[in-house]
Design a protein around this motif. Structure first.
Motif, PDB file in Angstrom:
ATOM      1  N   VAL A   1      11.622   0.375  38.892  1.00 26.95           N
ATOM      2  CA  VAL A   1      12.489  -0.679  39.431  1.00 26.95           C
ATOM      3  C   VAL A   1      13.458  -0.100  40.450  1.00 26.95           C
ATOM      4  CG1 VAL A   1      14.351  -2.267  38.805  1.00 26.95           C
ATOM      5  CG2 VAL A   1      12.256  -2.222  37.465  1.00 26.95           C
ATOM      6  N   LYS A   2      13.996   1.090  40.170  1.00 22.75           N
ATOM      7  CA  LYS A   2      14.907   1.737  41.122  1.00 22.75           C
ATOM      8  C   LYS A   2      14.218   1.998  42.454  1.00 22.75           C
ATOM      9  CE  LYS A   2      16.692   5.477  39.670  1.00 22.75           C
ATOM     10  NZ  LYS A   2      17.072   6.688  38.952  1.00 22.75           N
ATOM     11  N   GLN A   3      12.976   2.490  42.405  1.00 22.74           N
ATOM     12  CA  GLN A   3      12.267   2.836  43.638  1.00 22.74           C
ATOM     13  C   GLN A   3      11.792   1.601  44.395  1.00 22.74           C
ATOM     14  OE1 GLN A   3       9.159   5.436  42.361  1.00 22.74           O
ATOM     15  NE2 GLN A   3      10.544   7.145  41.944  1.00 22.74           N
ATOM     16  N   THR A   4      11.227   0.638  43.701  1.00 18.68           N
ATOM     17  CA  THR A   4      10.632  -0.503  44.407  1.00 18.68           C
ATOM     18  C   THR A   4      11.668  -1.537  44.845  1.00 18.68           C
ATOM     19  OG1 THR A   4      10.161  -1.603  42.308  1.00 18.68           O
ATOM     20  CG2 THR A   4       8.392  -0.296  43.292  1.00 18.68           C
ATOM     21  N   LEU A   5      12.666  -1.801  44.007  1.00 18.33           N
ATOM     22  CA  LEU A   5      13.638  -2.838  44.327  1.00 18.33           C
ATOM     23  C   LEU A   5      14.924  -2.292  44.927  1.00 18.33           C
ATOM     24  CD1 LEU A   5      13.231  -5.113  41.178  1.00 18.33           C
ATOM     25  CD2 LEU A   5      12.120  -5.317  43.401  1.00 18.33           C
ATOM     26  N   GLY A   6      15.130  -0.998  44.822  1.00 23.97           N
ATOM     27  CA  GLY A   6      16.322  -0.400  45.402  1.00 23.97           C
ATOM     28  C   GLY A   6      17.606  -0.728  44.661  1.00 23.97           C
ATOM     29  N   VAL A   7      17.511  -1.012  43.365  1.00 24.28           N
ATOM     30  CA  VAL A   7      18.717  -1.296  42.589  1.00 24.28           C
ATOM     31  C   VAL A   7      19.237   0.006  41.996  1.00 24.28           C
ATOM     32  CG1 VAL A   7      18.024  -3.654  42.030  1.00 24.28           C
ATOM     33  CG2 VAL A   7      17.424  -1.818  40.481  1.00 24.28           C
ATOM     34  N   SER A   8      20.462  -0.011  41.554  1.00 23.73           N
ATOM     35  CA  SER A   8      21.054   1.190  40.979  1.00 23.73           C
ATOM     36  C   SER A   8      20.480   1.453  39.585  1.00 23.73           C
ATOM     37  CB  SER A   8      22.572   1.022  40.878  1.00 23.73           C
ATOM     38  OG  SER A   8      22.892   0.024  39.933  1.00 23.73           O
ATOM     39  N   GLU A   9      20.630   2.690  39.170  1.00 29.80           N
ATOM     40  CA  GLU A   9      20.162   3.056  37.836  1.00 29.80           C
ATOM     41  C   GLU A   9      20.923   2.276  36.768  1.00 29.80           C
ATOM     42  OE1 GLU A   9      21.137   6.860  35.451  1.00 29.80           O
ATOM     43  OE2 GLU A   9      19.228   7.265  36.462  1.00 29.80           O
ATOM     44  N   ARG A  10      22.203   2.085  36.993  1.00 31.53           N
ATOM     45  CA  ARG A  10      23.024   1.345  36.045  1.00 31.53           C
ATOM     46  C   ARG A  10      22.496  -0.075  35.854  1.00 31.53           C
ATOM     47  NH1 ARG A  10      29.424   1.260  35.857  1.00 31.53           N
ATOM     48  NH2 ARG A  10      28.914   3.421  36.065  1.00 31.53           N
ATOM     49  N   ARG A  11      22.187  -0.754  36.965  1.00 29.16           N
ATOM     50  CA  ARG A  11      21.702  -2.137  36.890  1.00 29.16           C
ATOM     51  C   ARG A  11      20.312  -2.198  36.255  1.00 29.16           C
ATOM     52  NH1 ARG A  11      22.714  -7.017  35.732  1.00 29.16           N
ATOM     53  NH2 ARG A  11      21.472  -8.529  36.830  1.00 29.16           N
ATOM     54  N   ALA A  12      19.436  -1.288  36.643  1.00 31.71           N
ATOM     55  CA  ALA A  12      18.082  -1.276  36.083  1.00 31.71           C
ATOM     56  C   ALA A  12      18.123  -1.029  34.576  1.00 31.71           C
ATOM     57  CB  ALA A  12      17.232  -0.225  36.778  1.00 31.71           C
ATOM     58  N   CYS A  13      18.956  -0.102  34.142  1.00 29.47           N
ATOM     59  CA  CYS A  13      19.077   0.177  32.704  1.00 29.47           C
ATOM     60  C   CYS A  13      19.646  -1.027  31.961  1.00 29.47           C
ATOM     61  CB  CYS A  13      19.950   1.404  32.471  1.00 29.47           C
ATOM     62  SG  CYS A  13      19.151   2.952  32.895  1.00 29.47           S
ATOM     63  N   GLN A  14      20.611  -1.673  32.564  1.00 27.82           N
ATOM     64  CA  GLN A  14      21.232  -2.827  31.917  1.00 27.82           C
ATOM     65  C   GLN A  14      20.213  -3.948  31.732  1.00 27.82           C
ATOM     66  OE1 GLN A  14      24.336  -4.631  34.237  1.00 27.82           O
ATOM     67  NE2 GLN A  14      25.200  -5.696  32.486  1.00 27.82           N
ATOM     68  N   VAL A  15      19.437  -4.230  32.757  1.00 25.96           N
ATOM     69  CA  VAL A  15      18.472  -5.323  32.681  1.00 25.96           C
ATOM     70  C   VAL A  15      17.339  -4.997  31.715  1.00 25.96           C
ATOM     71  CG1 VAL A  15      16.746  -6.586  34.017  1.00 25.96           C
ATOM     72  CG2 VAL A  15      19.009  -6.211  34.964  1.00 25.96           C
ATOM     73  N   LEU A  16      16.868  -3.758  31.722  1.00 21.49           N
ATOM     74  CA  LEU A  16      15.722  -3.393  30.896  1.00 21.49           C
ATOM     75  C   LEU A  16      16.099  -2.919  29.502  1.00 21.49           C
ATOM     76  CD1 LEU A  16      13.561  -1.619  33.595  1.00 21.49           C
ATOM     77  CD2 LEU A  16      13.322  -3.925  32.703  1.00 21.49           C
ATOM     78  N   GLY A  17      17.390  -2.861  29.203  1.00 26.39           N
ATOM     79  CA  GLY A  17      17.817  -2.516  27.847  1.00 26.39           C
ATOM     80  C   GLY A  17      17.729  -1.042  27.520  1.00 26.39           C
ATOM     81  N   GLN A  18      17.878  -0.202  28.516  1.00 27.08           N
ATOM     82  CA  GLN A  18      17.828   1.242  28.321  1.00 27.08           C
ATOM     83  C   GLN A  18      19.235   1.800  28.462  1.00 27.08           C
ATOM     84  OE1 GLN A  18      15.743   3.360  27.281  1.00 27.08           O
ATOM     85  NE2 GLN A  18      15.136   4.932  28.738  1.00 27.08           N
ATOM     86  N   HIS A  19      19.653   2.632  27.506  1.00 27.05           N
ATOM     87  CA  HIS A  19      20.954   3.267  27.618  1.00 27.05           C
ATOM     88  C   HIS A  19      20.864   4.325  28.713  1.00 27.05           C
ATOM     89  CE1 HIS A  19      24.675   5.321  26.567  1.00 27.05           C
ATOM     90  NE2 HIS A  19      25.003   4.208  25.944  1.00 27.05           N
ATOM     91  N   ARG A  20      21.916   4.431  29.518  1.00 23.61           N
ATOM     92  CA  ARG A  20      21.855   5.338  30.671  1.00 23.61           C
ATOM     93  C   ARG A  20      21.729   6.802  30.258  1.00 23.61           C
ATOM     94  NH1 ARG A  20      26.532   4.359  34.353  1.00 23.61           N
ATOM     95  NH2 ARG A  20      25.465   5.835  35.690  1.00 23.61           N
ATOM     96  N   SER A  21      22.345   7.188  29.150  1.00 21.65           N
ATOM     97  CA  SER A  21      22.208   8.586  28.727  1.00 21.65           C
ATOM     98  C   SER A  21      20.778   8.873  28.282  1.00 21.65           C
ATOM     99  CB  SER A  21      23.192   8.900  27.602  1.00 21.65           C
ATOM    100  OG  SER A  21      22.882   8.136  26.452  1.00 21.65           O
ATOM    101  N   THR A  22      20.121   7.902  27.688  1.00 19.68           N
ATOM    102  CA  THR A  22      18.718   8.066  27.302  1.00 19.68           C
ATOM    103  C   THR A  22      17.851   8.166  28.546  1.00 19.68           C
ATOM    104  OG1 THR A  22      19.157   6.715  25.342  1.00 19.68           O
ATOM    105  CG2 THR A  22      16.860   7.087  25.900  1.00 19.68           C
ATOM    106  N   GLN A  23      18.220   7.453  29.576  1.00 23.12           N
ATOM    107  CA  GLN A  23      17.462   7.487  30.827  1.00 23.12           C
ATOM    108  C   GLN A  23      17.549   8.863  31.478  1.00 23.12           C
ATOM    109  OE1 GLN A  23      15.463   5.301  32.149  1.00 23.12           O
ATOM    110  NE2 GLN A  23      15.103   6.408  34.045  1.00 23.12           N
ATOM    111  N   ARG A  24      18.717   9.465  31.445  1.00 23.63           N
ATOM    112  CA  ARG A  24      18.910  10.745  32.123  1.00 23.63           C
ATOM    113  C   ARG A  24      18.378  11.930  31.318  1.00 23.63           C
ATOM    114  NH1 ARG A  24      24.475   9.383  32.505  1.00 23.63           N
ATOM    115  NH2 ARG A  24      24.736   7.796  34.074  1.00 23.63           N
ATOM    116  N   LYS A  25      18.399  11.836  30.004  1.00 23.14           N
ATOM    117  CA  LYS A  25      18.021  12.973  29.151  1.00 23.14           C
ATOM    118  C   LYS A  25      16.506  13.034  29.011  1.00 23.14           C
ATOM    119  CE  LYS A  25      18.824  14.887  24.601  1.00 23.14           C
ATOM    120  NZ  LYS A  25      19.441  14.656  23.309  1.00 23.14           N
ATOM    121  N   ILE A  26      15.942  14.192  29.290  1.00 21.53           N
ATOM    122  CA  ILE A  26      14.507  14.411  29.111  1.00 21.53           C
ATOM    123  C   ILE A  26      14.290  14.818  27.646  1.00 21.53           C
ATOM    124  CG2 ILE A  26      12.506  15.769  29.856  1.00 21.53           C
ATOM    125  CD1 ILE A  26      13.674  14.041  32.055  1.00 21.53           C
TER     126      ILE A  26
END
Length: 159
Positions: free
Chosen positions: A116-141
């Motif tokens: 979503v970040k790449q195709t729609l150009g939205v911020s990581e914060r917004r993409a995580c909020q809409v898709l229900g992903q916590h931002r720390s989970t998104q960043r942590k491998i």
């Protein structure tokens, strides 16, 4: 058995009236009331209900035809926007239900956030909020040893 009670007779049918006709009816009813007629009888003579008379008098008293027209357009626009908002809220609830099954793991959500970040150009914060992903989970491998499927990033074609 005849039906003696009618909720709405033909003369009480709802009509969309122009601002000029509303002002004209209000002036006509006010003139009849000033002559000594009751408000109910005066409203009936103008083919409106007494309640409509009082509602119009409260809403439009002291306004010009232009102001009434502007207010009517504003009310119609507001009603249209409320209907659109209700439709969008229903669509959102549907998408949330579908996404719960599609985005059941944090790994698939991580892939979709990146997509979503790449195709729609939205911020990581917004993409995580809409898709229900916590931002720390998104960043942590994830660091799970002994499991080869986490050693390489997921892709949308093979989630």
């Amino acid at each position: 058995m005849s039906n003696t009670f009618r909720y709405r007779s033909r003369k009480w049918e709802s009509k969309k009236r122009s601002p000029e006709s509303v002002i004209e009816i209000l002036h006509r009813v006010d003139a009849l009331v000033a002559q000594g007629m009751t408000a109910a009888n005066a409203a009936e003579a103008a083919h409106i209900t007494e309640m409509t008379y009082y509602r119009w008098r409260k809403r439009y008293e002291g306004m010009s035809a232009y102001q009434i027209a502007w207010l009517m357009r504003l009310l119609e626009s507001n009603a249209r926007l409320r209907r659109t908002t209700a439709t969008l809220k229903a669509d959102k609830r549907i998408l949330v239900e579908v996404s719960r099954q599609l985005l059941s793991t944090s790994g698939t959500r991580r892939v979709w956030v990146d997509h979503v970040k790449q195709t729609l150009g939205v911020s990581e914060r917004r993409a995580c909020q809409v898709l229900g992903q916590h931002r720390s989970t998104q960043r942590k491998i994830p660091k799970i040893l002994g499991r080869s499927r986490y050693s390489q990033p997921l892709s949308l074609s093979n989630p």
